[in-house]
Design a protein around this motif. Sequence first.
Motif, mmCIF file in Angstrom:
data_model
loop_
_atom_site.group_PDB
_atom_site.id
_atom_site.type_symbol
_atom_site.label_atom_id
_atom_site.label_comp_id
_atom_site.label_asym_id
_atom_site.label_seq_id
_atom_site.Cartn_x
_atom_site.Cartn_y
_atom_site.Cartn_z
ATOM 1 N N ILE A 104 0.098 -1.694 7.329
ATOM 2 C CA ILE A 104 -0.303 -1.018 8.198
ATOM 3 C C ILE A 104 0.691 -0.132 9.446
ATOM 4 N N ALA A 105 1.436 -1.490 9.851
ATOM 5 C CA ALA A 105 2.492 -0.852 10.915
ATOM 6 C C ALA A 105 3.223 0.058 10.889
ATOM 7 N N LEU B 15 -3.327 2.286 0.906
ATOM 8 C CA LEU B 15 -4.145 1.712 0.636
ATOM 9 C C LEU B 15 -4.187 0.049 0.346
ATOM 10 N N VAL B 16 -4.768 0.319 1.388
ATOM 11 C CA VAL B 16 -5.313 -1.341 1.404
ATOM 12 C C VAL B 16 -6.649 -2.225 0.628
ATOM 13 N N LEU C 184 -4.288 -5.707 -8.686
ATOM 14 C CA LEU C 184 -4.677 -4.989 -7.882
ATOM 15 C C LEU C 184 -3.236 -3.891 -7.660
ATOM 16 N N GLU C 185 -2.146 -5.252 -7.259
ATOM 17 C CA GLU C 185 -0.325 -5.076 -6.337
ATOM 18 C C GLU C 185 -0.195 -4.039 -7.644
ATOM 19 N N PHE D 128 -0.569 3.156 -6.845
ATOM 20 C CA PHE D 128 -1.392 3.977 -5.533
ATOM 21 C C PHE D 128 -2.155 2.452 -4.883
ATOM 22 N N VAL D 129 -2.224 1.680 -4.734
ATOM 23 C CA VAL D 129 -2.324 -0.141 -3.942
ATOM 24 C C VAL D 129 -0.942 -0.431 -3.551
ATOM 25 N N ASP D 130 -1.076 -0.511 -2.207
ATOM 26 C CA ASP D 130 -0.209 -0.507 -1.144
ATOM 27 C C ASP D 130 0.166 -2.610 -1.011
#
Length: 464
Positions: free
Chosen positions: A323-324, A361-362, A391-392, A396-398
């Motif tokens: 996010i940062a 995407l979190v 999921l990781e 498209f999953v960050d």
Amino acid sequence: MSATGPLVVVGDALLDVDLVGTASRLTPDAPVPVVEDVEARERPGGAALAAVIAARATRREVVLVTPMADDEDADRLRALLAGRVRLVEIPATGGTAVKRRVRVGDHSVARIDSGAPVAGLGTLPAEAAAVVRDAAAVLVADYGRGTTADRAVRAVLAEAGGPVVWDPHPRGADPVPNARLVTPNGAEAARVASAAGTAAGVAAQGEGLAAVGARAEALIRHWGVGAVSVTLGARGALLSYGEGAPMVVPAVPVTGGDPCGAGDSFAAAAAIALADGAVTGEAVAAAVAFAGRFVARGGASAWDVEAAPEPSPAAEPGADGVIARVRAAGGTVVATGGCFDLLHPGHVATLRAARGLGDCLVVCINSDDSVRRLKGSSRPLVTAADRARVLEALEFVDAVVVFDEDTPAEVIGRLRPDVWAKGGDYAGADLPEAAVLRRWGGQAVVLPYLDGHSTTALVERSRV
């Protein structure tokens, strides 16, 4: 081996100095930058850095056994180590080794080395021999200054009480044969295997995994050690026991950061894991993950910066870092949530659509206890740690975050996404998460859901 004994680091301690400034012009007489407004930042280097890294990552006492000269640079190094590790000094001849990096912002433009190699260590102090014999594990941080070539040092290392991890150097000595794990980087492995020639078996050419594996096998035969793990930077590490298929541990991609000290962090983490009872493969996997986090936090330059609490294994890579980085670039943070028990096409379609709404995407997933409260005692079918890993793996999953509450309201409030995406037939409804997002101007949205797919339906059909 003492299960409660210290982690002992043996090797060459250096004083590292970063000369950090700015540069906006070149000199008129040569195409080199003029570095101005220089600030000197000192830190432990070599074996001293490895010891400090280890001390921050374990509750065990960390003891540094190293030659120390009698000069001002050594006094500054002692001051940097005070209160962090226990120092057991070996009398040394020659001045303290000092490495000075000239840096402009985050980039090094030159390195200046000074200090004579250590020579003639003489008899090893009784305290040094005792701590090595009582160690839970020993990390040898060889920086080619002569410590590991000394006969007295090698004799003590040969009798180490715990597993020995040897981080080699091109100008250093061969590892002792009782070393459990040797951790050369790719270039070091290629250089030593080539120099060993036919005695070690000619290593394959190239940088592919086959070539790296062949070099690792050759080095095990040459050194007579238990295992070799070749560190490959952003590619992770390859572990070989000398026969059979090697184990490859991929690294989590790291954006930015400073790779200086990454090898020390890898070796320190491996030694800590072995001290705590891990098998060699587990230690290498832990070391790859630790080194990635070390680089992401700023590497050696951030040696004295208090690290944030380590994320849960189920939540790596860290959502906060993702996010940062996105916010620093002016991007849009998207988050979504759910149990995600038995990932199915409906989940995949929703997640792919959610990622298209922004720049990362979190995914927030319910913990196992939270799922049980929501779905009943027979759920989840898959643990939170395993759900997170699946999921990781999606491109498209960050990042993944596990939350323990019944609703994601609290984790949304902490992450503060710009967009919260929810899949399903909620169009026109006032989503409960919307009120939380309004606090900072975020937006809750509904995404089309692939009809006919649900975990509950899959479970019911499997019982028929």
